[in-house]
Design a protein around this motif. Structure first.
Motif, short mmCIF file in Angstrom:
data_model
loop_
_atom_site.label_atom_id
_atom_site.label_comp_id
_atom_site.label_asym_id
_atom_site.label_seq_id
_atom_site.Cartn_x
_atom_site.Cartn_y
_atom_site.Cartn_z
N HIS A 141 0.84 -1.18 0.00
CA HIS A 141 0.00 0.00 0.00
C HIS A 141 0.89 1.25 0.00
O HIS A 141 2.04 1.21 0.46
N LEU A 142 0.36 2.35 -0.48
CA LEU A 142 1.17 3.56 -0.64
C LEU A 142 1.88 3.98 0.63
O LEU A 142 3.09 4.29 0.59
N PRO A 143 1.23 4.05 1.79
CA PRO A 143 1.96 4.44 3.00
C PRO A 143 3.14 3.51 3.29
O PRO A 143 4.20 3.97 3.74
N GLU A 144 2.97 2.23 3.04
CA GLU A 144 4.06 1.29 3.25
C GLU A 144 5.20 1.55 2.27
O GLU A 144 6.38 1.46 2.62
N GLN A 145 4.86 1.88 1.02
CA GLN A 145 5.88 2.22 0.04
C GLN A 145 6.69 3.43 0.49
O GLN A 145 7.92 3.47 0.34
N LEU A 146 6.01 4.43 1.05
CA LEU A 146 6.70 5.64 1.49
C LEU A 146 7.60 5.36 2.69
O LEU A 146 8.68 5.95 2.81
N ILE A 147 7.17 4.47 3.58
CA ILE A 147 8.01 4.10 4.71
C ILE A 147 9.30 3.45 4.22
O ILE A 147 10.40 3.76 4.70
N LEU A 148 9.19 2.56 3.24
CA LEU A 148 10.37 1.92 2.71
C LEU A 148 11.25 2.93 1.98
O LEU A 148 12.48 2.96 2.15
N ALA A 149 10.65 3.79 1.16
CA ALA A 149 11.43 4.80 0.45
C ALA A 149 12.13 5.73 1.42
O ALA A 149 13.26 6.17 1.17
N ASN A 150 11.48 6.03 2.53
CA ASN A 150 12.10 6.89 3.54
C ASN A 150 13.32 6.23 4.15
O ASN A 150 14.35 6.89 4.41
N GLN A 151 13.25 4.92 4.36
CA GLN A 151 14.41 4.19 4.86
C GLN A 151 15.54 4.24 3.84
O GLN A 151 16.69 4.49 4.18
N LEU A 152 15.22 4.05 2.58
CA LEU A 152 16.25 4.08 1.54
C LEU A 152 16.86 5.46 1.40
O LEU A 152 18.02 5.60 1.00
N SER A 153 16.11 6.52 1.72
CA SER A 153 16.61 7.88 1.55
C SER A 153 17.74 8.21 2.52
O SER A 153 18.48 9.17 2.31
N THR A 154 17.91 7.41 3.59
CA THR A 154 18.99 7.66 4.53
C THR A 154 20.35 7.33 3.94
O THR A 154 21.38 7.81 4.41
N GLY A 155 20.37 6.45 2.93
CA GLY A 155 21.62 6.09 2.29
C GLY A 155 22.44 5.06 3.05
O GLY A 155 23.54 4.71 2.62
N THR A 156 21.95 4.58 4.15
CA THR A 156 22.67 3.59 4.95
C THR A 156 21.76 2.40 5.24
O THR A 156 20.54 2.53 5.28
N ARG A 157 22.40 1.27 5.45
CA ARG A 157 21.61 0.09 5.83
C ARG A 157 20.98 0.31 7.20
O ARG A 157 21.59 0.91 8.09
N PRO A 158 19.77 -0.19 7.39
CA PRO A 158 19.14 -0.02 8.70
C PRO A 158 19.78 -0.92 9.75
O PRO A 158 20.31 -2.00 9.44
#
Length: 422
Positions: A310-327
């Motif tokens: 779902h879109l909110p879930e996609q944004l949560i994942l994209a936000n994680q990727l935007s940090t540029g580092t592995r979680p």
């Protein structure tokens, strides 16, 4: 028929009820899967046991929600199907107690939610991820919360007297005095009181390894029907918790989100859908701009991988990727120790199963999205091992069926870290 293969829960052809995709009903009492809908009958033995407890077999799937506030609707629906107005207990396994005082509301929480579905939905809509248990108490469904939290220490008991003034504002008062005196007040008297009482048992999970404290807790849980409610953030240490979701990030100019972020009809998601779908270059500002920009720069293969969310879930994942580092991920050995303690404790309730099992992912700000698959499978396997019938069913056992709240993707569709990090 439903598959009984091990692995992620399988869908069945039973028609969904009032909420999201539903797999076949799984009976905690009879420990079987059956693709009948709704509410297949219990076995004679299970029915007799349920009658002795004073409550029928609720016949619900394990209910999984992205936002913890969504579970209240499931609790009220399950109770209404059984014509059971309470009270019962909640075995609440969570890093947080979720006992916030609700905001002022004009909804009559004590109203006839049992027979009036519109009123039931109105009561559920008042809930958010931090106050849903107090609202359940006002509704008369819950009178006790056993809060198992991570950590050391001795269990502590308290009693909260809940209040509401003429303006609709809620309050709570911590009562002093002998706990045992309040403990033995009759359920009828508690429900009849204008100000409901909520008993709270604060239990550090390390105390579950102390035999005398474990036995005392088991005896208390056995005293009445209970809901098993687990938040995946129970297993998440502070350093593994994700950042705030992009629509709540500091300095964001996003419009107000809905009370519960997975609600797909929220106007916020209409705006974000337009931004994600737009082909107009890099966004330097605006609501969740960094997450949207990262999403646009994903490969077509990665975007296709995200399309099942779902879109909110996609944004949560994209936000994680935007940090540029592995979680930072949940530490596996620590998780295994916590799960082992819970498994040993819940095994003591094998012959006193919960009437409902609800699970919250809380991946907006408390559980990393890449940790959800492992943690959720751990919880489902734990439930299966205690109540799922490995020994008296076929050699493969039976996995619990799962139903999903609005805006909550199925477990098999959740992303893996290796899909996005080399």
């Amino acid at each position: 028929m439903c598959s009984t293969d091990k692995g992620p829960p399988k869908r069945c052809s039973a028609a969904p009820l009032n909420h999201s995709p539903r797999t076949c009903p799984w009976s905690l009492a009879t420990k079987t899967q059956r693709c009948q809908s709704p509410n297949p009958l219990c076995s004679a033995a299970a029915a007799a046991a349920a009658e002795q407890r004073g409550l029928g077999d609720w016949q619900r799937c394990v209910f999984v929600a992205n936002d913890h506030g969504q579970v209240l609707g499931e609790w009220l629906r399950g109770a209404a199907e059984q014509r059971f107005g309470g009270p019962l207990s909640v075995l609440h396994i969570d890093a947080h107690n979720d006992l916030n005082v609700p905001e002022a509301s004009s909804v009559e929480l004590k109203g006839d939610w049992l027979s009036n579905s519109s009123h039931r939905e109105a009561v559920a809509d008042v809930a958010d991820l931090a106050n849903f248990q107090q609202i359940a108490t006002w509704a008369g469904l819950v009178d006790r919360v056993f809060w198992i939290r991570p950590g050391w220490g001795s269990p502590e008991d308290s009693v909260l007297k809940l209040g509401q003034d003429r303006s609709g504002s809620f309050s709570e008062e911590l009562l002093n005095g002998p706990f045992n005196t309040l403990e033995h007040q009759s359920a009828t008297a508690r429900k009849a009181a204008d100000a409901p009482l909520l008993r709270v048992h604060d239990i550090p999970d390390q105390s579950l390894a102390v035999p005398v404290e474990k036995k005392a807790l088991l005896d208390r849980v056995r005293a009445e029907p209970y809901i098993l409610d687990i938040d995946l953030d129970f297993f998440v240490e502070d350093e593994a918790a994700p950042e705030r979701p992009p629509w709540l990030a500091s300095g964001s100019d996003c419009p107000a989100a809905c009370r519960r972020w997975p609600e797909l009809a929220c106007p916020l998601w209409e705006e974000m859908e337009a931004k994600v779908s737009s082909a107009s270059g890099f966004l330097s500002s605006g609501c969740a701009s960094s997450a949207v920009s990262v999403y646009r720069r994903l490969s077509l293969e990665q975007q296709e991988r995200l399309s099942v969310l779902h879109l909110p879930e996609q944004l949560i994942l994209a936000n994680q990727l935007s940090t540029g580092t592995r979680p930072v991920r949940v530490e596996q050995q620590q998780m295994a120790r916590q799960a082992s303690r819970l498994r040993a404790f819940l095994a003591g309730l094998k012959d006193h199963p919960p009437v409902l099992v609800t699970v919250a992912r809380s991946m907006d700000a408390f559980t990393g999205i890449f940790d959800v698959p492992t943690l959720e499978r751990t919880v489902l396997e734990l439930v299966q091992e205690v109540w799922g019938g490995h020994e008296d069913e076929d050699e493969d056992g039976h996995a619990p069926c799962v139903s999903y709240a609005e805006g909550t993707s199925e477990l098999e569709n959740m992303p893996a870290e290796h899909d996005f990090y080399p």
